[in-house]
Write a protein that holds these residues in place. Structure first.
Motif, PDB file in Angstrom:
ATOM      1  N   ILE A 167       0.844  -1.191   0.000  1.00 57.13           N
ATOM      2  CA  ILE A 167       0.000   0.000   0.000  1.00 57.13           C
ATOM      3  C   ILE A 167       0.885   1.249   0.000  1.00 57.13           C
ATOM      4  N   CYS A 168       2.120   1.079  -0.499  1.00 56.69           N
ATOM      5  CA  CYS A 168       3.065   2.187  -0.539  1.00 56.69           C
ATOM      6  C   CYS A 168       3.606   2.378  -1.947  1.00 56.69           C
ATOM      7  N   ALA A 169       4.673   1.661  -2.321  1.00 59.05           N
ATOM      8  CA  ALA A 169       5.306   1.919  -3.619  1.00 59.05           C
ATOM      9  C   ALA A 169       5.933   0.671  -4.213  1.00 59.05           C
ATOM     10  N   GLU A 170       5.302  -0.477  -4.011  1.00 56.61           N
ATOM     11  CA  GLU A 170       5.861  -1.743  -4.465  1.00 56.61           C
ATOM     12  C   GLU A 170       5.944  -1.844  -5.986  1.00 56.61           C
ATOM     13  N   GLY A 171       5.143  -1.071  -6.713  1.00 51.31           N
ATOM     14  CA  GLY A 171       5.107  -1.187  -8.169  1.00 51.31           C
ATOM     15  C   GLY A 171       6.417  -0.865  -8.840  1.00 51.31           C
ATOM     16  N   SER A 172       7.065   0.211  -8.418  1.00 52.19           N
ATOM     17  CA  SER A 172       8.329   0.582  -9.056  1.00 52.19           C
ATOM     18  C   SER A 172       9.403  -0.455  -8.770  1.00 52.19           C
ATOM     19  N   THR A 232       2.906  -2.375 -13.125  1.00 51.56           N
ATOM     20  CA  THR A 232       4.231  -2.941 -13.379  1.00 51.56           C
ATOM     21  C   THR A 232       4.644  -2.739 -14.829  1.00 51.56           C
ATOM     22  N   TYR A 233       3.726  -2.936 -15.758  1.00 49.82           N
ATOM     23  CA  TYR A 233       4.071  -2.724 -17.165  1.00 49.82           C
ATOM     24  C   TYR A 233       4.346  -1.254 -17.460  1.00 49.82           C
TER      25      TYR A 233
END
Length: 825
Positions: A191-196, A384-385
């Motif tokens: 719920i923070c910034a795991e995507g990058s 992610t993409y």
């Protein structure tokens, strides 16, 4: 009556002052008039006591800036940036001075307490009564021992938000292993910034945030990273911004976002983009860089015959491109990139094709240049993409591990703990290890690529799938407020025994059965290795400026004391650890063989200086070759095997335009996102999925005064909350004037924002510099607990109308994917 008395007192004061002035003038004479009485000699105020300066670490955000804390007569009265800390450099951001507000917050918990009201809910008074620390710790340990005796230790979970270092979050792994739970610990990264992080793992093999050489870069292409508002480390970024914008050549900045914020306002070019479409723009920029020959040939490679064959809409022959430090560029071009023209991207993003071409040429012809990103592009189902497409630009520009580019953070030279947890594993711990999944199902078939899925926990508990929690302990996190759709947490935690460690009365704490409060960061001894910064290793130390002013205990010591009370070898392990100071003294022994640049070589010098660090970064890529620091310079050339081991940690040892990490999960990605299995590894355009049936995007960014979720109860922070829209005492819903007028909404009206989950209310502010299709409401207020200044303050809590939808790959909650409606309230 009080107003009348005030006016009368003021009148008497002025009258008396005038009489005194006339009397003085009659005596002394000035300018031809009688003179004034000679002024008495000035005297300084009496000394109140000795002033002591202690080294500490700011706790207002993840930046971890070193601070000097001034204490006189036992009271903290000033906080300044530490000149000896490389992040702070003697400076602080606006919220860095709020530590005294935290320390002396009148709403803080004063000591351990237990609940007396068995009912839990927003309108239920917990009926907390004070208890001793021994009673609190014995109660917790008895519950955990009982679970273990029944073979149900897996039903205990630790949840945490900001972990600082070896003295707190660093203790979780051993606890889970020895006690016997897979849920120690479930972090807040999803719920923070795991995507990058996941985008980088997919392309260069590092599941981490980047560190950056901002001082030497000449171009920043910024996708949704609030550089001058809420990026990390915020204080340092404001400092380095001045350097970048005044050096020669000046660093040019293009910012791509959906709203006007301080970063966009200060940039050379502001590009407004449709939410969730950043990846399409990045693909078009890559298309232009390749068709116009603007890629870094020494890092990427070149055509074997030396002639550029990249042409829009035309595939290149297989084997015609000789790759250097990349893998899959031919497939990426042929299967995806050849058709991703600026004109195509304009139809997706609404960004004019000519703007995309201009940005691509600037980025492609400037060295060094980097593309940065954060929650803007990645907080969507295609996050992610989107991130992979953006990070691919860094490979094309050749900035990875290069001067003026981006690296990954090195860790500190810590020594080992006094004992090894492997030596304290009993038969039960060995038998149960790996037997049960985590309660959030991260790493299971449901979320195979996610490292953590905290937002799924409440629903899983309610369903009993994979099981029901019995007991949960929370550190530095408040999911009843921070998680999407938090009312699910309110329901889920009604039948869980809750242990809360916060110093403050947050929403999750109101559901607690036991409160074991921490002191604030100014009162505790705690280490903190740096978040990704400039790459070289650094670890700061919090030294208490004052003894705890209330009956509180550092979380690390609380966990150790619970551990001592667990039966069997687990208790022996924690008795050997003893306390946090002992842990830190052993960690600091690693500095003896690797002293810091500032002379720190043991625990005492660490306390005195407040930080250990060791420059330089050990690796450098220069013109397509990798070199390692040999003590005097980057003189030792690295082999491809060493690059793969230490830097580019993908299956191929190269930056992968066709990701082996994603290909290993091809069936899952095809099922969840509809991407054909043969294409899953490519940075590509994937259509996002929006939640809700509204006609406006709903974006909830952080503001510069967002203080780890606790600024809502700090009056000074509230008064400075929203720099662009000018929020004071509230944060406004930012709405484009055309969007508002079409709905009969006037500037300043109270409005209702509605999603599938319900609605919240806010006051609106016209902001013509935002996109007309996007509503912006910073995530700050809407608390029903947290303290006297936080409770009941508009706007309502944005999370209550944010559905729990996540990116299938990274697991990051799609906070910006919601579609809402707005109307006058």
């Amino acid at each position: 009556m009080k107003l009348f008395e005030t006016l009368m007192n003021r009148r008497r004061f002025l009258k008396t002052s005038a009489a005194a002035g006339a009397a003085g003038a009659a005596v002394a004479g000035i300018g031809g008039l009688p003179g004034l009485t000679p002024v008495k000699e000035a005297h300084a105020q009496p000394v109140r006591g000795e002033t002591r300066v202690t080294k500490n670490i700011c706790g207002q955000c993840p930046a971890r800036c070193g601070i000097d804390v001034y204490t006189t007569a036992g009271r903290v009265h000033a906080i300044y940036g530490d000149l000896g800390n490389p992040i702070a450099n003697g400076k602080l951001c606006p919220k860095g001075h709020l530590g005294t507000y935290f320390l002396y917050d009148p709403d803080r918990f004063k000591g351990p307490m237990k609940r007396t009201n068995p009912r839990k809910g927003r309108d239920e008074d917990p009926g907390f009564v004070p208890i001793s620390w021994d009673e609190a710790l014995d109660t917790i340990a008895a519950r955990l021992n009982d679970l273990r005796d029944r073979g149900e230790s897996f039903r205990f979970a630790h949840f945490y938000g900001r972990g600082w270092g070896a003295s707190d979050a660093g203790l979780y792994g051993d606890f889970g292993k020895l006690y016997g739970t897979p849920n120690s610990a479930i972090g807040h990264a999803s719920i923070c910034a795991e995507g990058s992080k996941r985008a980088k793992q997919a392309t260069d093999g590092n599941n981490s945030y980047n560190s950056y050489d901002y001082r030497n870069t000449n171009y920043i292409l910024n996708f949704g990273a609030a550089f001058l508002e809420a990026f990390r480390p915020y204080n340092y970024l404001m400092q380095v911004w001045g350097h970048m914008r005044t050096k020669s050549p000046q660093t040019r900045v293009t910012t791509v976002d959906v709203r006007m914020n301080p970063t966009m306002a200060a940039s050379d070019r502001a590009v407004y983009i449709k939410p969730a479409t950043d990846g399409a723009m990045a693909l078009a920029i890559a298309h232009v860089m390749l068709t116009e020959g603007l890629w870094d040939q020494e890092f990427v490679g070149d055509f074997r015959d030396g002639r550029n064959a990249f042409r829009a809409g035309r595939p290149i022959p297989r084997g015609s491109f000789e790759e250097r430090w990349v893998r899959g560029i031919e497939e990426w071009w042929n299967d995806e990139l050849k058709d991703r023209t600026p004109e195509w991207a304009e139809s997706i993003t609404t960004v004019p094709a000519r703007t995309i071409v201009t940005v691509a040429r600037e980025f492609g012809t400037t060295r060094p240049a980097m593309a940065i990103m954060e929650r803007g592009p990645t907080s969507h189902t295609n996050g992610t993409y989107n991130g992979m497409a953006i990070h691919a630009l860094n490979a094309l520009s050749g900035c990875l591990f290069a001067e003026g580019g981006m690296y990954y953070q090195m860790g500190p030279s810590y020594g080992p703990l006094p004992v090894n947890s492997d030596d304290f594993m009993d038969d039960y711990a060995k038998e149960i290890r790996g037997k049960y999944p985590r309660i959030d199902k991260a790493g299971t078939a449901e979320w195979p690529m996610a490292g953590t899925m905290i937002q799924e926990t409440a629903e899983h508990h309610l369903k009993g799938d994979p099981y029901k929690l019995d007991t949960a302990m929370f550190f530095y996190t408040n999911p009843i407020w921070t998680a999407p759709d938090p009312k699910v947490w309110e329901e889920a935690l009604k039948d869980v025994f809750i242990i809360d460690t916060s110093p403050f009365p947050g929403e999750t704490a109101m559901y607690a059965d036991i409160i074991v409060p921490e002191p604030t960061y100014l009162e505790r001894l705690q280490d903190s290795p740096t978040y990704p910064f400039e790459g070289w290793p650094m670890a700061a130390l919090r030294v208490p400026a004052v003894d705890p002013i209330y009956d509180t205990k550092h979380f690390g010591d609380t966990l150790i004391e619970i551990g001592k009370r667990i039966k069997g070898p687990t208790g022996d392990f924690y008795k050997a650890l003893d306390n946090v100071e002992n842990v830190l003294r052993h960690r600091a022994k690693g500095f003896e063989n690797d002293p810091g640049d500032n002379g720190v070589r043991d625990f005492e010098s660490w306390k005195a200086k407040g930080v250990w660090y060791k420059k330089p970064y050990h690796w450098r890529q220069f013109r397509g070759e990798f070199y390692e620091w040999d003590g005097e310079g980057y003189n030792r050339q690295m082999t491809p095997e060493e690059v793969k081991e230490k830097l580019i940690k993908t299956p191929s040892g190269k930056f992968e335009f066709k990701s082996g990490f994603l290909e290993a999960h091809a069936d899952y990605i095809q099922r969840e996102l509809g991407v054909p299995a043969r294409r899953v590894g490519l940075p590509q355009w994937v259509e996002p999925t929006s939640s809700g049936e509204g006609d406006l995007y709903f974006v909830t960014p952080k503001t510069p005064m967002h203080a780890e979720g606790r600024s809502g109860n700090i009056p000074h922070a509230i008064a400075l909350m929203q720099p662009v829209a000018g929020g004071r005492t509230t944060v406004y819903l930012e709405i484009h004037p055309e969007t508002a007028r079409a709905r009969g909404i006037r500037n300043g009206d109270r409005v209702r924002i509605r999603s599938n989950l319900g609605f919240v209310e806010a006051y609106c502010r016209y902001v013509a510099s935002n996109r007309p299709d996007t509503l912006v409401m910073p995530m700050e207020h809407g608390h029903w607990a947290q303290g006297r200044w936080a409770r009941g303050r508009l706007p309502g809590h944005s999370g209550e109308i944010t559905e729990n939808v996540s990116d299938p790959i990274s697991g990051l909650a799609s906070y910006y994917a919601g579609m809402v409606t707005v109307e006058r309230a």
